[in-house]
Design a protein around this motif. Structure first.
Motif, PDB file in Angstrom:
ATOM      1  N   THR A   1       0.801  -1.216   0.000  1.00  9.74           N
ATOM      2  CA  THR A   1       0.000   0.000   0.000  1.00  9.74           C
ATOM      3  C   THR A   1       0.835   1.268   0.000  1.00  9.74           C
ATOM      4  N   SER A   2       2.093   1.203   0.486  1.00 11.84           N
ATOM      5  CA  SER A   2       2.898   2.426   0.523  1.00 11.84           C
ATOM      6  C   SER A   2       4.378   2.112   0.393  1.00 11.84           C
ATOM      7  N   ILE A   3       5.116   3.054  -0.188  1.00 11.69           N
ATOM      8  CA  ILE A   3       6.573   2.979  -0.205  1.00 11.69           C
ATOM      9  C   ILE A   3       7.117   4.370   0.118  1.00 11.69           C
ATOM     10  N   THR A   4       8.311   4.391   0.704  1.00  9.02           N
ATOM     11  CA  THR A   4       9.028   5.641   0.917  1.00  9.02           C
ATOM     12  C   THR A   4      10.201   5.663  -0.042  1.00  9.02           C
ATOM     13  N   MET A   5      10.250   6.681  -0.895  1.00 11.03           N
ATOM     14  CA  MET A   5      11.202   6.716  -2.003  1.00 11.03           C
ATOM     15  C   MET A   5      12.084   7.959  -1.903  1.00 11.03           C
ATOM     16  N   PRO A   6      13.407   7.802  -2.029  1.00 11.25           N
ATOM     17  CA  PRO A   6      14.310   8.948  -1.884  1.00 11.25           C
ATOM     18  C   PRO A   6      14.322   9.836  -3.128  1.00 11.25           C
ATOM     19  N   ASN A   7      14.825  11.060  -2.955  1.00  7.39           N
ATOM     20  CA  ASN A   7      14.918  11.963  -4.107  1.00  7.39           C
ATOM     21  C   ASN A   7      16.107  11.636  -5.013  1.00  7.39           C
ATOM     22  N   SER A   8      16.895  10.618  -4.623  1.00  7.70           N
ATOM     23  CA  SER A   8      17.990  10.162  -5.489  1.00  7.70           C
ATOM     24  C   SER A   8      17.483   9.362  -6.683  1.00  7.70           C
ATOM     25  N   VAL A   9      16.242   8.869  -6.607  1.00  3.26           N
ATOM     26  CA  VAL A   9      15.682   8.060  -7.692  1.00  3.26           C
ATOM     27  C   VAL A   9      15.413   8.928  -8.917  1.00  3.26           C
ATOM     28  N   THR A  10      15.991   8.516 -10.045  1.00  2.72           N
ATOM     29  CA  THR A  10      15.765   9.228 -11.303  1.00  2.72           C
ATOM     30  C   THR A  10      15.008   8.375 -12.317  1.00  2.72           C
ATOM     31  N   ARG A  11      14.886   7.067 -12.032  1.00  5.69           N
ATOM     32  CA  ARG A  11      14.208   6.179 -12.980  1.00  5.69           C
ATOM     33  C   ARG A  11      13.438   5.095 -12.243  1.00  5.69           C
ATOM     34  N   ILE A  12      12.208   4.890 -12.691  1.00  2.00           N
ATOM     35  CA  ILE A  12      11.387   3.766 -12.252  1.00  2.00           C
ATOM     36  C   ILE A  12      11.167   2.878 -13.468  1.00  2.00           C
ATOM     37  N   GLY A  13      11.583   1.618 -13.381  1.00  2.00           N
ATOM     38  CA  GLY A  13      11.532   0.710 -14.526  1.00  2.00           C
ATOM     39  C   GLY A  13      10.135   0.263 -14.891  1.00  2.00           C
ATOM     40  N   SER A  14      10.057  -0.730 -15.750  1.00  2.00           N
ATOM     41  CA  SER A  14       8.777  -1.227 -16.247  1.00  2.00           C
ATOM     42  C   SER A  14       8.107  -2.147 -15.227  1.00  2.00           C
ATOM     43  N   ASN A  15       6.814  -1.994 -15.102  1.00  2.00           N
ATOM     44  CA  ASN A  15       5.984  -2.894 -14.301  1.00  2.00           C
ATOM     45  C   ASN A  15       6.471  -3.036 -12.860  1.00  2.00           C
ATOM     46  N   VAL A  16       7.068  -1.993 -12.335  1.00  4.35           N
ATOM     47  CA  VAL A  16       7.577  -2.045 -10.962  1.00  4.35           C
ATOM     48  C   VAL A  16       6.460  -2.321  -9.969  1.00  4.35           C
ATOM     49  N   PHE A  17       5.307  -1.683 -10.186  1.00  4.75           N
ATOM     50  CA  PHE A  17       4.201  -1.794  -9.239  1.00  4.75           C
ATOM     51  C   PHE A  17       3.007  -2.559  -9.809  1.00  4.75           C
ATOM     52  N   GLY A  18       3.240  -3.362 -10.843  1.00  7.61           N
ATOM     53  CA  GLY A  18       2.159  -4.120 -11.449  1.00  7.61           C
ATOM     54  C   GLY A  18       1.509  -5.082 -10.463  1.00  7.61           C
ATOM     55  N   LEU A  19       0.188  -5.164 -10.506  1.00  6.38           N
ATOM     56  CA  LEU A  19      -0.590  -6.062  -9.642  1.00  6.38           C
ATOM     57  C   LEU A  19      -0.356  -5.767  -8.160  1.00  6.38           C
ATOM     58  N   THR A  20      -0.275  -4.479  -7.819  1.00  4.31           N
ATOM     59  CA  THR A  20      -0.183  -4.086  -6.407  1.00  4.31           C
ATOM     60  C   THR A  20      -1.395  -3.218  -6.071  1.00  4.31           C
ATOM     61  N   SER A  21      -1.543  -2.941  -4.773  1.00  3.09           N
ATOM     62  CA  SER A  21      -2.598  -2.042  -4.304  1.00  3.09           C
ATOM     63  C   SER A  21      -1.991  -0.718  -3.841  1.00  3.09           C
ATOM     64  N   LEU A  22      -0.858  -0.368  -4.421  1.00  5.11           N
ATOM     65  CA  LEU A  22      -0.116   0.810  -3.985  1.00  5.11           C
ATOM     66  C   LEU A  22      -1.000   2.050  -4.006  1.00  5.11           C
ATOM     67  N   ALA A  23      -1.108   2.697  -2.836  1.00  6.78           N
ATOM     68  CA  ALA A  23      -1.964   3.869  -2.712  1.00  6.78           C
ATOM     69  C   ALA A  23      -1.174   5.147  -2.504  1.00  6.78           C
ATOM     70  N   VAL A  24      -0.012   5.040  -1.815  1.00  9.93           N
ATOM     71  CA  VAL A  24       0.751   6.242  -1.463  1.00  9.93           C
ATOM     72  C   VAL A  24       2.232   6.026  -1.721  1.00  9.93           C
ATOM     73  N   ILE A  25       2.865   7.011  -2.357  1.00  7.78           N
ATOM     74  CA  ILE A  25       4.316   7.069  -2.454  1.00  7.78           C
ATOM     75  C   ILE A  25       4.775   8.270  -1.643  1.00  7.78           C
ATOM     76  N   TYR A  26       5.519   7.999  -0.577  1.00  7.15           N
ATOM     77  CA  TYR A  26       6.094   9.070   0.227  1.00  7.15           C
ATOM     78  C   TYR A  26       7.453   9.413  -0.383  1.00  7.15           C
ATOM     79  N   TYR A  27       7.470  10.514  -1.122  1.00  7.36           N
ATOM     80  CA  TYR A  27       8.655  10.899  -1.886  1.00  7.36           C
ATOM     81  C   TYR A  27       9.450  11.936  -1.106  1.00  7.36           C
ATOM     82  N   MET A  28      10.759  11.734  -1.018  1.00  3.38           N
ATOM     83  CA  MET A  28      11.610  12.616  -0.226  1.00  3.38           C
ATOM     84  C   MET A  28      11.983  13.912  -0.953  1.00  3.38           C
ATOM     85  N   GLY A  29      11.544  14.051  -2.182  1.00  3.19           N
ATOM     86  CA  GLY A  29      11.923  15.216  -2.971  1.00  3.19           C
ATOM     87  C   GLY A  29      10.807  16.216  -3.170  1.00  3.19           C
ATOM     88  N   THR A  30      11.072  17.174  -4.062  1.00  4.07           N
ATOM     89  CA  THR A  30      10.115  18.228  -4.372  1.00  4.07           C
ATOM     90  C   THR A  30       9.242  17.813  -5.558  1.00  4.07           C
TER      91      THR A  30
END
Length: 307
Positions: A227-256
């Protein structure tokens, strides 16, 4: 015997038959560099084992079917763990993993197949010596059949020491670990392989350390409870189908917001309806989705504007 270089099955078998030895604890001397094939296999009374730093190879089925084994400590010197080394250790509750950098086979390895399945689950503790977690370490096998999931170890908790030096986590290292509920990747990690948590169906939350730049393909694919992940602002790329078949509702992003807009997002992620929240240590004065840490420094809290 401190003169042994290799512990092999000849010590524990007689006339080709396994001796079901009754000892509960075994001390492996520092002279040993290789634990041979089936060396301790079927020692049902064995409860704990410490593999010294001198050991470089844990051979095929070395501790397989040690049904009473509850705790394993693996020293930093291991460079190769062979197939089914700890398979069917069904009472296992703790793995203390101190290996700096080793290899496991990438096809039908079954290193920890069915481990912990008779208990509440396994806690894996990664020590300060760990530099790389090898690909497929806790993955049951390379088969894509539904039945293969039944061979995954029952890992419920993963801990990294506070001063972790781990730099990389290999492909599918935890795939199909269906009892794992949460994970916090340390800031020391810079590289995470594809499908690392593929089909971890009990995983509800994940924290990605602030040195990761790429979230590789299928990393959380099939994590149906996520349902949630905490992701740093160092991330510049999210690949293919990273969150496929999930119930992800919130991304807590450390950046702007501006940093978030510049992230390259691969295919098959657009359908994910997760809401991005942007970090703000102080209560924001403008409209938008913002969050901060609770007083424990761990739990994300969403800022809500008073009406």
């Amino acid at each position: 015997n401190n003169s042994y270089k290799t512990i092999d099955n000849c010590l524990l078998t007689k006339d080709g038959k396994t001796l079901y030895l009754g000892f509960k604890t075994s001390v492996i001397p520092d002279s040993v560099t290789i634990i041979g094939e089936r060396a301790f296999s079927c020692c049902h009374e064995l409860e704990n084992i410490t593999i010294p730093d001198s050991v470089t190879v844990i051979s095929k089925s070395a501790f397989a079917s040690c049904y009473g084994l509850t705790s394993i400590t693996i020293g930093k010197g291991v460079t190769f763990i062979e197939d089914a080394a700890f398979a069917y250790c069904t009472a296992l509750t703790e793995i203390n993993y101190n290996v700096a950098n080793c290899t496991v086979n990438d096809v039908d390895n079954y290193v920890f197949a069915k481990a912990g399945q008779d208990k509440d689950g396994i806690t894996v503790n990664f020590g300060t010596n760990v530099i790389n977690i090898p690909q497929y370490l806790f993955f049951a096998c390379n088969s894509k059949t539904v039945e293969s999931r039944n061979y995954a170890p029952k890992i419920t908790k993963v801990n990294f020491v506070k001063d972790s030096r781990c730099e990389s986590i290999g492909t599918r290292a935890f795939a199909y670990c269906t009892s794992l509920t949460s994970v916090a990747i340390p800031d020391s990690v810079t590289s995470i392989g594809g499908s690392v948590f593929n089909e971890c169906t009990s995983l509800t939350s994940a924290i990605i350390g602030n040195s990761v730049t790429t979230i590789n393909d299928y990393m959380f694919y099939g994590c149906t409870s996520l349902t949630s992940i905490t992701m740093p602002n160092s991330v510049t790329r999210i690949g293919s189908n990273v969150f496929g078949l999930t119930s992800l509702a919130v991304i807590y992003y450390m950046g702007t917001i501006e940093q978030g807009d510049n992230i390259s997002i691969g295919s098959y992620n657009k359908t994910v309806k997760a809401k991005m929240h942007y970090y703000s240590e102080e209560e924001p004065t403008s409209d938008g989705n913002y969050w901060h840490y609770d007083t424990d420094g761990i739990t994300p809290i969403v800022w809500t504007k008073e009406n």
